[in-house]
Design a protein around this motif. Structure first.
Motif, PDB file in Angstrom:
ATOM      1  N   ALA A 180     -43.818  27.914 -21.902  1.00 25.94           N
ATOM      2  CA  ALA A 180     -43.583  27.919 -20.601  1.00 25.94           C
ATOM      3  C   ALA A 180     -42.444  28.365 -20.571  1.00 25.94           C
ATOM      4  CB  ALA A 180     -42.781  26.567 -21.088  1.00 25.94           C
ATOM      5  N   PHE A 181     -41.494  29.765 -21.249  1.00 28.04           N
ATOM      6  CA  PHE A 181     -39.704  30.090 -20.667  1.00 28.04           C
ATOM      7  C   PHE A 181     -39.834  31.439 -21.921  1.00 28.04           C
ATOM      8  CE2 PHE A 181     -38.950  25.806 -20.179  1.00 28.04           C
ATOM      9  CZ  PHE A 181     -38.851  25.911 -18.369  1.00 28.04           C
ATOM     10  N   GLY A 182     -40.953  31.402 -23.123  1.00 28.77           N
ATOM     11  CA  GLY A 182     -40.671  32.587 -23.991  1.00 28.77           C
ATOM     12  C   GLY A 182     -40.236  32.027 -25.404  1.00 28.77           C
ATOM     13  N   ALA A 183     -40.543  33.420 -26.318  1.00 29.42           N
ATOM     14  CA  ALA A 183     -40.270  32.768 -27.857  1.00 29.42           C
ATOM     15  C   ALA A 183     -38.802  32.886 -28.070  1.00 29.42           C
ATOM     16  CB  ALA A 183     -40.375  34.720 -28.500  1.00 29.42           C
ATOM     17  N   ARG A 184     -37.825  33.249 -26.863  1.00 28.65           N
ATOM     18  CA  ARG A 184     -36.593  32.833 -27.731  1.00 28.65           C
ATOM     19  C   ARG A 184     -36.142  31.665 -27.228  1.00 28.65           C
ATOM     20  NH1 ARG A 184     -30.934  35.021 -24.228  1.00 28.65           N
ATOM     21  NH2 ARG A 184     -29.586  34.641 -25.287  1.00 28.65           N
ATOM     22  N   ALA A 224     -40.673  21.965 -19.606  1.00 26.64           N
ATOM     23  CA  ALA A 224     -41.353  22.967 -20.221  1.00 26.64           C
ATOM     24  C   ALA A 224     -42.812  21.855 -19.943  1.00 26.64           C
ATOM     25  CB  ALA A 224     -42.049  23.587 -21.461  1.00 26.64           C
ATOM     26  N   ALA A 225     -42.972  20.698 -19.608  1.00 30.94           N
ATOM     27  CA  ALA A 225     -44.096  20.103 -18.892  1.00 30.94           C
ATOM     28  C   ALA A 225     -44.080  20.491 -17.710  1.00 30.94           C
ATOM     29  CB  ALA A 225     -44.167  18.938 -19.612  1.00 30.94           C
ATOM     30  N   LEU A 226     -43.271  20.604 -16.939  1.00 31.90           N
ATOM     31  CA  LEU A 226     -43.180  20.813 -15.634  1.00 31.90           C
ATOM     32  C   LEU A 226     -44.096  22.330 -15.398  1.00 31.90           C
ATOM     33  CD1 LEU A 226     -42.943  20.031 -13.011  1.00 31.90           C
ATOM     34  CD2 LEU A 226     -40.072  21.265 -12.659  1.00 31.90           C
ATOM     35  N   CYS A 227     -43.143  23.282 -15.954  1.00 28.46           N
ATOM     36  CA  CYS A 227     -43.371  24.699 -15.601  1.00 28.46           C
ATOM     37  C   CYS A 227     -44.650  25.091 -16.206  1.00 28.46           C
ATOM     38  CB  CYS A 227     -42.677  25.509 -16.770  1.00 28.46           C
ATOM     39  SG  CYS A 227     -43.133  27.206 -16.437  1.00 28.46           S
ATOM     40  N   ILE A 283     -51.289  13.852 -17.382  1.00 29.05           N
ATOM     41  CA  ILE A 283     -49.896  12.104 -16.829  1.00 29.05           C
ATOM     42  C   ILE A 283     -50.867  12.334 -15.039  1.00 29.05           C
ATOM     43  CG2 ILE A 283     -47.889  11.981 -15.631  1.00 29.05           C
ATOM     44  CD1 ILE A 283     -46.761  14.815 -17.775  1.00 29.05           C
ATOM     45  N   PRO A 284     -50.943  11.172 -14.999  1.00 27.69           N
ATOM     46  CA  PRO A 284     -51.770  10.757 -13.137  1.00 27.69           C
ATOM     47  C   PRO A 284     -50.958  11.079 -12.320  1.00 27.69           C
ATOM     48  CG  PRO A 284     -51.295   8.939 -14.910  1.00 27.69           C
ATOM     49  CD  PRO A 284     -51.159  10.561 -15.909  1.00 27.69           C
ATOM     50  N   GLY A 285     -51.383  11.047 -11.407  1.00 30.81           N
ATOM     51  CA  GLY A 285     -50.816  10.850  -9.571  1.00 30.81           C
ATOM     52  C   GLY A 285     -50.875  12.913  -9.292  1.00 30.81           C
ATOM     53  N   GLY A 286     -51.565  13.639 -10.335  1.00 36.35           N
ATOM     54  CA  GLY A 286     -50.830  15.193  -8.984  1.00 36.35           C
ATOM     55  C   GLY A 286     -49.982  15.863  -9.279  1.00 36.35           C
ATOM     56  N   THR A 287     -49.310  16.454  -8.323  1.00 33.57           N
ATOM     57  CA  THR A 287     -48.292  16.792  -8.622  1.00 33.57           C
ATOM     58  C   THR A 287     -46.799  16.017  -7.794  1.00 33.57           C
ATOM     59  OG1 THR A 287     -48.960  19.137  -7.022  1.00 33.57           O
ATOM     60  CG2 THR A 287     -46.349  18.288  -7.573  1.00 33.57           C
ATOM     61  N   THR A 327     -41.231  13.333 -15.285  1.00 32.37           N
ATOM     62  CA  THR A 327     -40.305  15.010 -15.494  1.00 32.37           C
ATOM     63  C   THR A 327     -38.804  14.714 -15.111  1.00 32.37           C
ATOM     64  OG1 THR A 327     -41.629  16.732 -13.683  1.00 32.37           O
ATOM     65  CG2 THR A 327     -42.171  16.348 -16.394  1.00 32.37           C
ATOM     66  N   GLY A 328     -38.654  14.319 -13.527  1.00 29.89           N
ATOM     67  CA  GLY A 328     -37.592  14.367 -12.890  1.00 29.89           C
ATOM     68  C   GLY A 328     -36.893  12.861 -13.495  1.00 29.89           C
ATOM     69  N   LEU A 329     -38.070  12.144 -14.073  1.00 26.99           N
ATOM     70  CA  LEU A 329     -37.167  10.696 -15.000  1.00 26.99           C
ATOM     71  C   LEU A 329     -35.912  11.178 -16.042  1.00 26.99           C
ATOM     72  CD1 LEU A 329     -39.301   7.291 -14.103  1.00 26.99           C
ATOM     73  CD2 LEU A 329     -37.323   7.766 -13.199  1.00 26.99           C
TER      74      LEU A 329
END
Length: 484
Positions: free
Chosen positions: A93-97, A397-400, A414-418, A425-427
């Motif tokens: 998601a965000f790179g090795a660092r 990372a899950a969202l990305c 995760i059900p519900g699409g977008t 992830t917001g919760l």
């Protein structure tokens, strides 16, 4: 990935042996590993402080944190079912660092946590000899170090031994004592014994006027952390795309059930004013067995509790360490090569040694801080704060990855699409930020000043986050050398 050595004769033997070595974990092993990673007896006395309202707080923590964590873990683990777990997900998601920093956080918050679970073990052991020993700082520190280095030695024997410890410990050292205390509470109610709490809607939904008491919610949420830890072994699981979600579903239900009912059982038997953060579980057993003249059973239950707690430590010692080893190996930074030494069992011995030294230094807080209870709480909150930072990266990372690598095959989504992915992830992110803020408000058990508590907490968090700066600087230096 490094596997344990084995030299069978013949192609058939080699193939069958390779399968058994490469894929040693099934659904049962994963469930037991998750139970040992999350379902801690140490959490029960803390939750019991809430009385009847602990059900409200556990359900709150489950909806806003535990269930989102399980859903995110199931999706990511089935999309990337390889050894490395959260490191692989956050790196993609965000790179090795940031991947390395995330797994460092997962590793270091466990390093801070080990002295607290070992203090719980020692407080339980003290009942066999002299309960007052738990207040003797020298006794606590000495025994913490002895037990810790013994567990570290066992961890050097590799994943097979750790998996066996998890299964045994979960069955006889965690689940049996938990179900037993639940059964005792039911018998206590049936016998019309006086209850330490009252059942009412007022008691179930507590008022939140005293903000300092909300700090205990930090440990409730922390008690539900760790479900993603077993994903670091995903490459060692039979058919991980199907077996991993099954194991998550079974273990999540079992964990919630035992934690809620086990904590409530203690709250029913032991009055809140007599509960100790370290000895509350043992106190409940002692009260019950003394009332029914069954004192001879106390040593047996204490032995089971000790076994379960030590196996829990063993489970965590090898899991995050393997993840940090994989992240360090991929970072290709010369200054970190010392960490990459493996023994013949495939265990990262130098990382385990570094971990052992850091835990030994942190355990010295039991000497430096005025009371054992206060040191225990300080380490518990610092652990939760560092863990929250890790989970913020995990949810992001899950969202990305849902959008960055949406083409990646996923057996479970995760059900519900977008809406579903944003809501889940917001919760999780909202809960993490809330818990992080609450953690800076110390409870009544902390006798020092507010400023002193927060100063130690902030300095500790900053110190353990420094590797992010150094890893970034080291990577820049490596890139400059390659360009030359």
């Amino acid at each position: 990935m490094v596997h344990e050595d084995c030299e069978p004769s013949g192609n058939t033997a080699k193939n069958s042996s390779a399968k058994s070595i490469h894929k040693p974990l099934g659904v049962f092993s994963l469930v037991m590993m998750n139970v040992m990673a999350v379902d801690s007896l140490r959490s029960l006395p803390v939750a019991a402080e809430f009385g009847y309202s602990l059900l409200f707080f556990y359900l709150l923590a489950a909806v806003f944190f535990f269930i989102p964590t399980a859903l995110v873990t199931a999706e990511l683990a089935t999309a990337w079912p390889s050894t490395g777990g959260a490191y692989i997900w956050i790196r993609n998601a965000f790179g090795a660092r940031w991947g390395w920093f995330a797994i460092w956080l997962q590793w270091i918050y466990n390093v801070v946590w080990y002295p607290t679970i070992l203090a719980f073990v020692i407080a339980t052991m003290a009942y066999l000899f002299n309960p007052q020993l738990v207040h003797h700082k020298g006794f606590v520190l000495g025994l913490v170090l002895c037990i810790w280095w013994s567990v570290t030695g066992f961890s050097c024997l590799g994943l097979r031994v750790s998996s066996w410890f998890s299964s045994v410990g979960a069955l006889i050292g965690t689940l049996i004592p938990m179900f037993f205390i639940i059964a005792l509470a039911l018998f206590w109610i049936k016998s019309a014994k006086p209850l330490a709490i009252h059942f009412s809607s007022y008691a179930l939904f507590p008022t939140l006027k005293d903000f300092k008491n909300l700090s205990f919610l930090t440990t409730i949420v922390f008690g539900l952390m760790g479900l993603e830890m077993s994903a670091v072994h995903a490459g060692d699981v039979h058919n991980p795309q199907k077996n991993y979600p099954r194991a998550l579903l079974c273990s999540a239900g079992l964990i919630l059930l035992t934690l809620m009912l086990g904590s409530l059982a203690i709250a029913l038997i032991v009055p809140a004013g007599q509960l100790s953060l370290l000895t509350g579980l043992t106190d409940a057993y002692v009260v019950f067995f003394t009332s029914y003249h069954l004192e001879f059973l106390i040593p047996l239950l204490i032995a089971l509790i000790i076994i379960g707690s030590l196996c829990s430590v063993s489970t965590w010692v090898i899991g995050p360490t393997r993840g940090l080893f994989i992240a360090t190996a991929e970072s290709q930074i010369s200054g970190l090569r010392w960490f990459l030494t493996l023994n013949r069992f495939g265990a990262p011995v130098n990382l385990l040694l570094l971990q052992g030294i850091l835990v030994s230094l942190l355990a010295s807080l039991f000497i430096l801080i005025p009371t054992v209870n206060e040191a225990y709480w300080m380490l518990s909150v610092m652990t939760a704060q560092l863990a929250v930072l890790f989970y913020i990266l995990l949810f992001l990372a899950a969202l990305c990855l849902r959008y960055k690598e949406g083409h990646q095959a996923r057996v479970y989504r995760i059900p519900g699409g977008t809406i579903g992915i944003f809501f889940t992830t917001g919760l999780g992110l909202l809960t993490c930020l809330t818990i992080f803020i609450i953690g800076f408000f110390p409870p009544a058990v902390v006798t020092g000043s507010f400023f002193k508590f927060d100063s130690v907490l902030v300095l500790g968090i900053l110190f353990f986050c420094l590797p992010l700066y150094f890893i970034g600087r080291a990577r820049r230096n490596n890139n400059e050398m390659e360009m030359l």
